[in-house]
Design a protein around this motif. Structure first.
Motif, PDB file in Angstrom:
ATOM      1  N   GLU A  20       0.825  -1.210   0.000  1.00  0.00           N
ATOM      2  CA  GLU A  20       0.000   0.000   0.000  1.00  0.00           C
ATOM      3  C   GLU A  20       0.856   1.254   0.000  1.00  0.00           C
ATOM      4  O   GLU A  20       2.033   1.224   0.362  1.00  0.00           O
ATOM      5  N   ASP A  21       0.237   2.329  -0.425  1.00  0.00           N
ATOM      6  CA  ASP A  21       0.831   3.665  -0.381  1.00  0.00           C
ATOM      7  C   ASP A  21      -0.145   4.581   0.338  1.00  0.00           C
ATOM      8  O   ASP A  21      -1.363   4.421   0.213  1.00  0.00           O
ATOM      9  N   THR A  22       0.388   5.540   1.066  1.00  0.00           N
ATOM     10  CA  THR A  22      -0.419   6.588   1.664  1.00  0.00           C
ATOM     11  C   THR A  22      -0.023   7.881   0.970  1.00  0.00           C
ATOM     12  O   THR A  22       1.163   8.187   0.844  1.00  0.00           O
ATOM     13  N   LEU A  23      -1.030   8.611   0.488  1.00  0.00           N
ATOM     14  CA  LEU A  23      -0.739   9.828  -0.255  1.00  0.00           C
ATOM     15  C   LEU A  23      -1.851  10.848  -0.094  1.00  0.00           C
ATOM     16  O   LEU A  23      -2.895  10.552   0.461  1.00  0.00           O
ATOM     17  N   ASP A  24      -1.599  12.056  -0.574  1.00  0.00           N
ATOM     18  CA  ASP A  24      -2.578  13.131  -0.522  1.00  0.00           C
ATOM     19  C   ASP A  24      -3.240  13.278  -1.886  1.00  0.00           C
ATOM     20  O   ASP A  24      -2.559  13.296  -2.912  1.00  0.00           O
ATOM     21  N   ALA A  25      -4.563  13.409  -1.889  1.00  0.00           N
ATOM     22  CA  ALA A  25      -5.308  13.586  -3.137  1.00  0.00           C
ATOM     23  C   ALA A  25      -6.666  14.186  -2.809  1.00  0.00           C
ATOM     24  O   ALA A  25      -7.121  14.135  -1.668  1.00  0.00           O
ATOM     25  N   ASP A  26      -7.307  14.740  -3.824  1.00  0.00           N
ATOM     26  CA  ASP A  26      -8.666  15.233  -3.628  1.00  0.00           C
ATOM     27  C   ASP A  26      -9.678  14.503  -4.505  1.00  0.00           C
ATOM     28  O   ASP A  26     -10.876  14.586  -4.279  1.00  0.00           O
ATOM     29  N   THR A  27      -9.183  13.754  -5.498  1.00  0.00           N
ATOM     30  CA  THR A  27     -10.050  12.917  -6.325  1.00  0.00           C
ATOM     31  C   THR A  27      -9.367  11.574  -6.555  1.00  0.00           C
ATOM     32  O   THR A  27      -8.153  11.448  -6.372  1.00  0.00           O
ATOM     33  N   LEU A  28     -10.139  10.605  -6.993  1.00  0.00           N
ATOM     34  CA  LEU A  28      -9.562   9.305  -7.339  1.00  0.00           C
ATOM     35  C   LEU A  28      -8.533   9.472  -8.446  1.00  0.00           C
ATOM     36  O   LEU A  28      -7.470   8.855  -8.419  1.00  0.00           O
ATOM     37  N   GLN A  29      -8.823  10.311  -9.413  1.00  0.00           N
ATOM     38  CA  GLN A  29      -7.888  10.547 -10.513  1.00  0.00           C
ATOM     39  C   GLN A  29      -6.548  11.042  -9.990  1.00  0.00           C
ATOM     40  O   GLN A  29      -5.502  10.542 -10.396  1.00  0.00           O
ATOM     41  N   ASN A  30      -6.561  12.012  -9.073  1.00  0.00           N
ATOM     42  CA  ASN A  30      -5.319  12.520  -8.493  1.00  0.00           C
ATOM     43  C   ASN A  30      -4.564  11.425  -7.745  1.00  0.00           C
ATOM     44  O   ASN A  30      -3.336  11.342  -7.819  1.00  0.00           O
ATOM     45  N   ALA A  31      -5.293  10.594  -7.015  1.00  0.00           N
ATOM     46  CA  ALA A  31      -4.660   9.507  -6.261  1.00  0.00           C
ATOM     47  C   ALA A  31      -3.975   8.524  -7.195  1.00  0.00           C
ATOM     48  O   ALA A  31      -2.830   8.121  -6.964  1.00  0.00           O
ATOM     49  N   LEU A  32      -4.655   8.143  -8.280  1.00  0.00           N
ATOM     50  CA  LEU A  32      -4.068   7.192  -9.221  1.00  0.00           C
ATOM     51  C   LEU A  32      -2.898   7.803  -9.982  1.00  0.00           C
ATOM     52  O   LEU A  32      -1.910   7.114 -10.263  1.00  0.00           O
ATOM     53  N   GLU A  33      -2.975   9.088 -10.289  1.00  0.00           N
ATOM     54  CA  GLU A  33      -1.834   9.761 -10.932  1.00  0.00           C
ATOM     55  C   GLU A  33      -0.628   9.776  -9.998  1.00  0.00           C
ATOM     56  O   GLU A  33       0.504   9.567 -10.442  1.00  0.00           O
ATOM     57  N   SER A  34      -0.858   9.997  -8.721  1.00  0.00           N
ATOM     58  CA  SER A  34       0.234   9.963  -7.742  1.00  0.00           C
ATOM     59  C   SER A  34       0.845   8.567  -7.673  1.00  0.00           C
ATOM     60  O   SER A  34       2.065   8.420  -7.598  1.00  0.00           O
ATOM     61  N   ALA A  35       0.002   7.541  -7.694  1.00  0.00           N
ATOM     62  CA  ALA A  35       0.505   6.163  -7.673  1.00  0.00           C
ATOM     63  C   ALA A  35       1.346   5.888  -8.921  1.00  0.00           C
ATOM     64  O   ALA A  35       2.394   5.237  -8.834  1.00  0.00           O
ATOM     65  N   ARG A  36       0.912   6.382 -10.062  1.00  0.00           N
ATOM     66  CA  ARG A  36       1.689   6.198 -11.300  1.00  0.00           C
ATOM     67  C   ARG A  36       3.052   6.876 -11.204  1.00  0.00           C
ATOM     68  O   ARG A  36       4.044   6.347 -11.700  1.00  0.00           O
ATOM     69  N   ARG A  37       3.104   8.043 -10.581  1.00  0.00           N
ATOM     70  CA  ARG A  37       4.392   8.724 -10.405  1.00  0.00           C
ATOM     71  C   ARG A  37       5.291   7.976  -9.417  1.00  0.00           C
ATOM     72  O   ARG A  37       6.506   7.922  -9.600  1.00  0.00           O
ATOM     73  N   LEU A  38       4.689   7.410  -8.370  1.00  0.00           N
ATOM     74  CA  LEU A  38       5.479   6.651  -7.391  1.00  0.00           C
ATOM     75  C   LEU A  38       6.037   5.362  -7.968  1.00  0.00           C
ATOM     76  O   LEU A  38       7.094   4.891  -7.541  1.00  0.00           O
ATOM     77  N   HIS A  39       5.304   4.788  -8.928  1.00  0.00           N
ATOM     78  CA  HIS A  39       5.676   3.494  -9.505  1.00  0.00           C
ATOM     79  C   HIS A  39       5.668   3.600 -11.034  1.00  0.00           C
ATOM     80  O   HIS A  39       4.751   3.115 -11.702  1.00  0.00           O
ATOM     81  N   PRO A  40       6.697   4.252 -11.600  1.00  0.00           N
ATOM     82  CA  PRO A  40       6.699   4.520 -13.039  1.00  0.00           C
ATOM     83  C   PRO A  40       6.994   3.298 -13.919  1.00  0.00           C
ATOM     84  O   PRO A  40       6.927   3.399 -15.141  1.00  0.00           O
ATOM     85  N   ASP A  41       7.279   2.165 -13.322  1.00  0.00           N
ATOM     86  CA  ASP A  41       7.580   0.947 -14.069  1.00  0.00           C
ATOM     87  C   ASP A  41       6.439   0.584 -15.029  1.00  0.00           C
ATOM     88  O   ASP A  41       5.262   0.689 -14.670  1.00  0.00           O
TER      89      ASP A  41
END
Length: 85
Positions: A20-41
């Motif tokens: 799991e990851d813990t992150l800051d977001a205001d929408t699901l889209q923002n959360a998934l974009e953050s996950a993509r940046r954290l895991h660019p593989d």
């Protein structure tokens, strides 16, 4: 922005290298974009794109990710496709 948790299951967990990851977001889209940046593989990107998403135990389905609000404590689950029946 709200602090939320993204939980990865099965091949999504393997591709992310974490459960799991813990992150800051205001929408699901923002959360998934953050996950993509954290895991660019590339593997993670493919698994995420093919996965079903749940927000607080409710399937997102075809709803627009940018319209789904994330609040403090929201749990997002990434469920990759699985074989069997």
């Amino acid at each position: 922005m709200a602090k939320c948790t993204i939980r990865y299951w099965a091949s999504a967990k393997d591709a992310a290298g974490t459960a799991e990851d813990t992150l800051d977001a205001d929408t699901l889209q923002n959360a998934l974009e953050s996950a993509r940046r954290l895991h660019p593989d590339d593997r993670f990107q493919r698994v995420l794109g093919a996965s079903s998403i749940l927000v607080d135990e409710r399937p997102v389905g075809k709803r627009a990710h940018g319209e789904l609000t994330v609040t403090e404590g929201t749990v997002i689950e990434v469920l990759p496709p699985f074989a069997g029946g």
